[in-house]
Structure formats: C-alpha cells, structure tokens
Design a protein around this motif. Sequence first.
Motif, mmCIF file in Angstrom:
data_model
loop_
_atom_site.group_PDB
_atom_site.id
_atom_site.type_symbol
_atom_site.label_atom_id
_atom_site.label_comp_id
_atom_site.label_asym_id
_atom_site.label_seq_id
_atom_site.Cartn_x
_atom_site.Cartn_y
_atom_site.Cartn_z
ATOM 1 N N VAL A 10 9.030 -12.852 2.162
ATOM 2 C CA VAL A 10 8.293 -11.753 2.792
ATOM 3 C C VAL A 10 9.267 -10.689 3.266
ATOM 4 C CG1 VAL A 10 6.843 -11.130 4.755
ATOM 5 C CG2 VAL A 10 6.322 -13.183 3.432
ATOM 6 N N GLU A 11 10.369 -11.100 3.885
ATOM 7 C CA GLU A 11 11.366 -10.131 4.354
ATOM 8 C C GLU A 11 11.971 -9.370 3.184
ATOM 9 O OE1 GLU A 11 14.307 -12.066 6.716
ATOM 10 O OE2 GLU A 11 12.897 -12.530 8.328
ATOM 11 N N GLU A 12 12.253 -10.063 2.109
ATOM 12 C CA GLU A 12 12.801 -9.403 0.930
ATOM 13 C C GLU A 12 11.811 -8.396 0.348
ATOM 14 O OE1 GLU A 12 13.943 -12.454 -1.800
ATOM 15 O OE2 GLU A 12 15.605 -13.135 -0.555
ATOM 16 N N GLN A 13 10.536 -8.786 0.325
ATOM 17 C CA GLN A 13 9.521 -7.881 -0.202
ATOM 18 C C GLN A 13 9.400 -6.625 0.660
ATOM 19 O OE1 GLN A 13 5.934 -10.158 -0.503
ATOM 20 N NE2 GLN A 13 6.661 -11.383 -2.245
ATOM 21 N N LEU A 14 9.454 -6.786 1.974
ATOM 22 C CA LEU A 14 9.394 -5.628 2.868
ATOM 23 C C LEU A 14 10.614 -4.738 2.689
ATOM 24 C CD1 LEU A 14 7.991 -7.273 6.136
ATOM 25 C CD2 LEU A 14 6.807 -5.725 4.571
ATOM 26 N N ALA A 15 11.789 -5.357 2.543
ATOM 27 C CA ALA A 15 13.008 -4.583 2.343
ATOM 28 C C ALA A 15 12.963 -3.822 1.023
ATOM 29 C CB ALA A 15 14.224 -5.503 2.385
ATOM 30 N N GLU A 16 12.450 -4.461 -0.026
ATOM 31 C CA GLU A 16 12.341 -3.793 -1.322
ATOM 32 C C GLU A 16 11.370 -2.618 -1.255
ATOM 33 O OE1 GLU A 16 11.332 -6.630 -4.322
ATOM 34 O OE2 GLU A 16 13.216 -7.724 -4.088
ATOM 35 N N LYS A 17 10.258 -2.812 -0.547
ATOM 36 C CA LYS A 17 9.272 -1.736 -0.424
ATOM 37 C C LYS A 17 9.883 -0.549 0.320
ATOM 38 C CE LYS A 17 4.558 -0.830 1.048
ATOM 39 N NZ LYS A 17 3.350 -1.365 1.674
ATOM 40 N N GLU A 18 10.620 -0.836 1.384
ATOM 41 C CA GLU A 18 11.253 0.239 2.153
ATOM 42 C C GLU A 18 12.319 0.939 1.324
ATOM 43 O OE1 GLU A 18 14.166 0.533 5.973
ATOM 44 O OE2 GLU A 18 12.405 -0.762 6.170
#
Length: 81
Positions: A10-18
């Motif tokens: 989830v953290e990786e997905q949020l970082a990728e989106k940002e």
Amino acid sequence: MARGWESKSVEEQLAEKESATLSQDEIAHRRRLADAQRQREKQALELQHERILNERTSNPNRRAALEAALADIEAKLKSFS
C-alpha cells in the motif's frame, strides 16, 4: 515489529501515485531543459560555422582541415533540422 507485505504494498502504491503526478511536471521540466540545451548546441555550431567561413589561410593543410571541420559542422547542423 516488522510490517506485513500488504502494508508495504500500500505504501509503495501511494508513493508511485504521488511520483506519477510529480513526474509529469518533472518530465515537462526536463523536456524544456533538453530543448534549451539543443538550442545552445545549435547556436554554438552556427558560431563555429561562421568563424570557419571567415577564416582565411594560404596553407593547404590548414585549408583542408578547415574544410573538413566545416563539413562536419554542416552535417551536425542538418541533424538539428
């Protein structure tokens, strides 16, 4: 205690989106920098071209070197067009 794989994902997905939204701005900025760099290179080649055209010499070796340099510069200038 170590976090589970799900929370890392989830953290990786949020970082990728940002980073995706920031990367659009960064891509545009890099494109402008690249365009400016190409323009500077083209102007430098045009100045070298002018300098060679204005140079006069009676030495055949020097003249041959200038003609070779001129041909090289003209080929590089064509790649900009």
